[in-house]
Design an enzyme around this catalytic site. Structure first.
Site, PDB file in Angstrom:
ATOM      1  N   TYR A   1      18.363  33.294  -0.508  1.00 53.32           N
ATOM      2  CA  TYR A   1      18.795  32.360   0.551  1.00 53.32           C
ATOM      3  C   TYR A   1      19.637  31.240  -0.066  1.00 53.32           C
ATOM      4  O   TYR A   1      20.684  30.855   0.469  1.00 53.32           O
ATOM      5  CB  TYR A   1      17.547  31.795   1.251  1.00 53.32           C
ATOM      6  CG  TYR A   1      17.794  30.589   2.124  1.00 53.32           C
ATOM      7  CD1 TYR A   1      18.649  30.650   3.222  1.00 53.32           C
ATOM      8  CD2 TYR A   1      17.157  29.367   1.861  1.00 53.32           C
ATOM      9  CE1 TYR A   1      18.870  29.539   4.031  1.00 53.32           C
ATOM     10  CE2 TYR A   1      17.365  28.252   2.661  1.00 53.32           C
ATOM     11  CZ  TYR A   1      18.222  28.340   3.741  1.00 53.32           C
ATOM     12  OH  TYR A   1      18.442  27.230   4.524  1.00 53.32           O
TER      13      TYR A   1
ATOM     14  N   SER B   1      19.219  17.910   6.773  1.00 44.28           N
ATOM     15  CA  SER B   1      19.561  19.013   7.680  1.00 44.28           C
ATOM     16  C   SER B   1      18.780  18.948   8.991  1.00 44.28           C
ATOM     17  O   SER B   1      17.619  18.528   9.018  1.00 44.28           O
ATOM     18  CB  SER B   1      19.251  20.332   6.981  1.00 44.28           C
ATOM     19  OG  SER B   1      19.276  21.397   7.897  1.00 44.28           O
TER      20      SER B   1
ATOM     21  N   TYR C   1      23.199  20.491  13.708  1.00 43.59           N
ATOM     22  CA  TYR C   1      23.654  21.767  14.270  1.00 43.59           C
ATOM     23  C   TYR C   1      23.760  21.551  15.764  1.00 43.59           C
ATOM     24  O   TYR C   1      22.879  20.931  16.382  1.00 43.59           O
ATOM     25  CB  TYR C   1      22.666  22.890  13.935  1.00 43.59           C
ATOM     26  CG  TYR C   1      22.853  23.447  12.540  1.00 43.59           C
ATOM     27  CD1 TYR C   1      24.089  23.941  12.136  1.00 43.59           C
ATOM     28  CD2 TYR C   1      21.800  23.493  11.632  1.00 43.59           C
ATOM     29  CE1 TYR C   1      24.271  24.458  10.857  1.00 43.59           C
ATOM     30  CE2 TYR C   1      21.977  24.004  10.362  1.00 43.59           C
ATOM     31  CZ  TYR C   1      23.218  24.485   9.980  1.00 43.59           C
ATOM     32  OH  TYR C   1      23.401  24.997   8.722  1.00 43.59           O
TER      33      TYR C   1
ATOM     34  N   THR D   1      27.957  19.886  11.975  1.00 40.74           N
ATOM     35  CA  THR D   1      28.458  21.069  11.261  1.00 40.74           C
ATOM     36  C   THR D   1      29.141  22.018  12.233  1.00 40.74           C
ATOM     37  O   THR D   1      28.555  22.429  13.240  1.00 40.74           O
ATOM     38  CB  THR D   1      27.285  21.765  10.539  1.00 40.74           C
ATOM     39  OG1 THR D   1      26.765  20.847   9.576  1.00 40.74           O
ATOM     40  CG2 THR D   1      27.736  23.027   9.840  1.00 40.74           C
TER      41      THR D   1
ATOM     42  N   LYS E   1      31.606  18.045   9.813  1.00 39.01           N
ATOM     43  CA  LYS E   1      31.415  18.784   8.549  1.00 39.01           C
ATOM     44  C   LYS E   1      31.871  20.230   8.740  1.00 39.01           C
ATOM     45  O   LYS E   1      31.370  20.939   9.617  1.00 39.01           O
ATOM     46  CB  LYS E   1      29.933  18.760   8.157  1.00 39.01           C
ATOM     47  CG  LYS E   1      29.601  19.553   6.897  1.00 39.01           C
ATOM     48  CD  LYS E   1      28.151  19.341   6.481  1.00 39.01           C
ATOM     49  CE  LYS E   1      27.808  20.023   5.162  1.00 39.01           C
ATOM     50  NZ  LYS E   1      27.481  21.434   5.292  1.00 39.01           N
TER      51      LYS E   1
ATOM     52  N   HIS F   1      30.582  25.423   4.010  1.00 42.78           N
ATOM     53  CA  HIS F   1      29.146  25.716   3.997  1.00 42.78           C
ATOM     54  C   HIS F   1      28.726  26.343   2.659  1.00 42.78           C
ATOM     55  O   HIS F   1      27.838  27.188   2.589  1.00 42.78           O
ATOM     56  CB  HIS F   1      28.791  26.657   5.160  1.00 42.78           C
ATOM     57  CG  HIS F   1      27.500  26.302   5.859  1.00 42.78           C
ATOM     58  ND1 HIS F   1      27.456  25.680   7.068  1.00 42.78           N
ATOM     59  CD2 HIS F   1      26.207  26.500   5.512  1.00 42.78           C
ATOM     60  CE1 HIS F   1      26.197  25.511   7.442  1.00 42.78           C
ATOM     61  NE2 HIS F   1      25.410  25.995   6.506  1.00 42.78           N
TER      62      HIS F   1
HETATM   63  C1  LIG Z   1      20.443  27.252   1.003  1.00 44.47           C
HETATM   64  C2  LIG Z   1      21.492  26.455   1.740  1.00 44.47           C
HETATM   65  C3  LIG Z   1      21.150  25.873   2.947  1.00 44.47           C
HETATM   66  C4  LIG Z   1      22.093  25.108   3.622  1.00 44.47           C
HETATM   67  N1  LIG Z   1      21.737  24.502   4.791  1.00 44.47           N
HETATM   68  C5  LIG Z   1      22.645  23.761   5.464  1.00 44.47           C
HETATM   69  C6  LIG Z   1      22.294  23.095   6.658  1.00 44.47           C
HETATM   70  O1  LIG Z   1      21.152  23.154   7.101  1.00 44.47           O
HETATM   71  N2  LIG Z   1      23.260  22.393   7.289  1.00 44.47           N
HETATM   72  C7  LIG Z   1      24.550  22.310   6.808  1.00 44.47           C
HETATM   73  O2  LIG Z   1      25.410  21.675   7.430  1.00 44.47           O
HETATM   74  N3  LIG Z   1      24.887  22.905   5.643  1.00 44.47           N
HETATM   75  C8  LIG Z   1      23.977  23.617   4.971  1.00 44.47           C
HETATM   76  N4  LIG Z   1      24.332  24.188   3.790  1.00 44.47           N
HETATM   77  C9  LIG Z   1      25.659  23.911   3.211  1.00 44.47           C
HETATM   78  C10 LIG Z   1      25.586  22.661   2.334  1.00 44.47           C
HETATM   79  O3  LIG Z   1      25.428  21.506   3.109  1.00 44.47           O
HETATM   80  C11 LIG Z   1      26.867  22.466   1.514  1.00 44.47           C
HETATM   81  O4  LIG Z   1      27.972  22.495   2.371  1.00 44.47           O
HETATM   82  C12 LIG Z   1      27.033  23.493   0.406  1.00 44.47           C
HETATM   83  O5  LIG Z   1      25.801  23.839  -0.160  1.00 44.47           O
HETATM   84  C13 LIG Z   1      27.963  22.953  -0.674  1.00 44.47           C
HETATM   85  O6  LIG Z   1      28.191  23.925  -1.645  1.00 44.47           O
HETATM   86  P1  LIG Z   1      27.425  23.977  -3.037  1.00 44.47           P
HETATM   87  O7  LIG Z   1      26.089  24.552  -2.747  1.00 44.47           O
HETATM   88  O8  LIG Z   1      28.282  24.891  -3.855  1.00 44.47           O
HETATM   89  O9  LIG Z   1      27.364  22.588  -3.585  1.00 44.47           O
HETATM   90  C14 LIG Z   1      23.395  24.958   3.093  1.00 44.47           C
HETATM   91  C15 LIG Z   1      23.712  25.531   1.871  1.00 44.47           C
HETATM   92  C16 LIG Z   1      22.767  26.259   1.179  1.00 44.47           C
HETATM   93  C17 LIG Z   1      23.131  26.826  -0.157  1.00 44.47           C
END
Ligand SMILES: Cc1cc2nc3c(=O)[nH]c(=O)nc-3n(C[C@H](O)[C@H](O)[C@H](O)COP(=O)(O)O)c2cc1C
Length: 403
Positions: free
Chosen positions: A60, A142, A165, A191, A270, A294
């Site tokens: 995940y 989140s 969200y 987002t 975002k 993301h």
């Molecule tokens: C496991 C996981 C869960 C994430 N959950 C959310 C979330 O709940 N809401 C959101 O806007 N972005 C979510 N993201 C995206 C992150 O906010 C972010 O944009 C991203 O992780 C940045 O890239 P990096 O992991 O390479 O630093 C998630 C990313 C990952 C890896």
């Protein structure tokens, strides 16, 4: 030895058992990380987290979409720019502090929103909040956080930003937004990059290696892919989650106006990657933008966010701040993003690698490492404050460079 590791992994994977964090530490020690100080860069935490987390949770966290091309492009994108050092500048006093939309922070590195953080450590978002407090960094929480927002804010000791969200029901969205506003969040980051599903192949593959029953904690859809059980997410408490989606495929720019009508919080969008959308964001009254794909988990486009950043900055035209996340693994990456016009730079996976390995202390060490590397990049380029970082210290090689 194998039996011991198997037992530790079992304990580490079970938040219900008291041994969770202790087992994670014992596994980290096996991998050469006796204490956080043994980690020299964020990749040391990545390696440990990979071995500590159960396969489905690692999947995940690690997954991109399709062939993970965008995920890799986010990191590789930074290699397109080289740094131009400058000499004989008095760098005896360095200041990394900055402020974005009224939120003060000790450095422009922020914790991007990551859902369900108890999947990585028993203390989840609270551990991240404590680290954000110690280091005075911005934390974005989140919508699908696994711990109550009020508790996270209490642990942070200062307001956090809420990531939103949109859901597919505006009454539900409004209630979430009102909760955040009442809890004291000054900014909501909407987002917009996941309107209609995604294909997380790596996560699906790794899930097959996991013997635990996903349905115990997740809703498992017809495809067999587990989705967060919204009924178990604190921000959804009291909401009718029957048929409620995290996002909606039918939303348009009108959503920003509707959101504006129900909240006084500042609105950041975002998931913007195009100049045209940056212009539209300004026209529709957004207060800020986060350039994001993301973390390579939305569209398999193959363009890293740092490559999208210059055109988004151009579209925003200095009218609203532009933040960026995706693939940031070094302080030099942070420096480059700031030099290309970002106001702050988010890390998603890296702070969670720290969380999975050492909880709060791991997150703190990740931030320390990135801030140290940023400071050294600033010293080398002769920029003594965030304001002094400029595009003049970048050499554009025209494309990401292999290696
Ligand atoms: C496991 C996981 C869960 C994430 N959950 C959310 C979330 O709940 N809401 C959101 O806007 N972005 C979510 N993201 C995206 C992150 O906010 C972010 O944009 C991203 O992780 C940045 O890239 P990096 O992991 O390479 O630093 C998630 C990313 C990952 C890896």
């Amino acid at each position: 030895m194998t039996d011991r590791r198997a037992l530790l992994k079992f304990l580490a994977a079970s938040p219900l058992l008291g041994g969770f964090a202790a087992a994670q530490k014992a596994l980290a020690a096996d991998d050469g990380l006796e204490s956080v100080a043994d980690a020299l860069d964020v990749f040391d935490f990545e390696a440990a987290a990979r071995r500590i987390l159960p396969p489905a949770h690692w999947g995940y966290l690690a997954s991109g979409v399709d062939g993970d091309v965008t995920l890799r492009a986010n990191m590789q994108g930074y290699s397109r720019w080289q740094l131009k050092p400058r000499r004989f500048i008095d760098v005896s006093h360095m200041d990394l502090a900055t402020e974005v939309l009224g939120t003060k922070m000790s450095s422009p590195v922020f914790m991007s929103p990551i859902g369900s953080q108890r999947a990585f450590h028993a203390e989840g978002e609270i551990a991240v909040a404590k680290a954000a407090k110690t280091k005075n960094q911005l934390q974005i929480v989140s919508t699908v956080a696994s711990m109550p927002l009020e508790g996270i804010i209490a642990a942070r000791g200062a307001p956090v930003w809420l990531q939103l969200y949109t859901t597919n029901r505006f009454e539900a969205t409004t209630k979430i937004v009102k909760q955040a506003e009442a809890a004291g969040c000054p900014v909501v980051a909407v987002t917009v990059d996941l309107p209609a599903g995604r294909n997380t192949v790596t996560a699906s593959r790794l899930r097959k290696d996991d013997t635990r029953t996903c349905a115990n904690c997740h809703v498992v859809g017809p495809s067999g892919n587990p989705a967060p059980n919204l009924a178990l997410k604190p921000l959804f408490t009291g909401l009718d989650t029957q048929g409620l989606g995290q996002t909606s495929p039918s939303l348009t720019w009108d959503f920003i106006k509707r959101l504006r009508d129900v909240t006084k919080m500042k609105i950041v969008i975002k998931g913007i990657e195009a100049m045209e959308d940056a212009q539209l964001a300004v026209e529709h009254g957004a207060d800020g933008i986060i350039v994001s794909n993301h973390g390579g988990r939305a569209l398999e486009s193959g363009r890293g966010t740092v490559e999208s950043l210059p055109e988004v900055v151009k579209g925003a035209g200095g009218r609203i701040p532009v933040l960026v996340d995706g693939g940031v693994r070094r302080g030099t990456d942070v420096y480059k993003a700031l030099a290309l016009g970002a106001s702050a730079v988010g890390v998603g996976r890296p702070h969670v690698w720290g969380l999975a390995t050492f909880g709060q202390q791991g997150v703190e060490r990740v931030m320390d490492i990135l801030n140290l590397e940023l400071r050294l990049a600033m010293v080398g380029c002769g920029a003594r404050s965030i304001r002094e970082i400029s595009a003049a210290s970048l050499i554009d090689t025209g494309a990401p460079r292999p290696g």
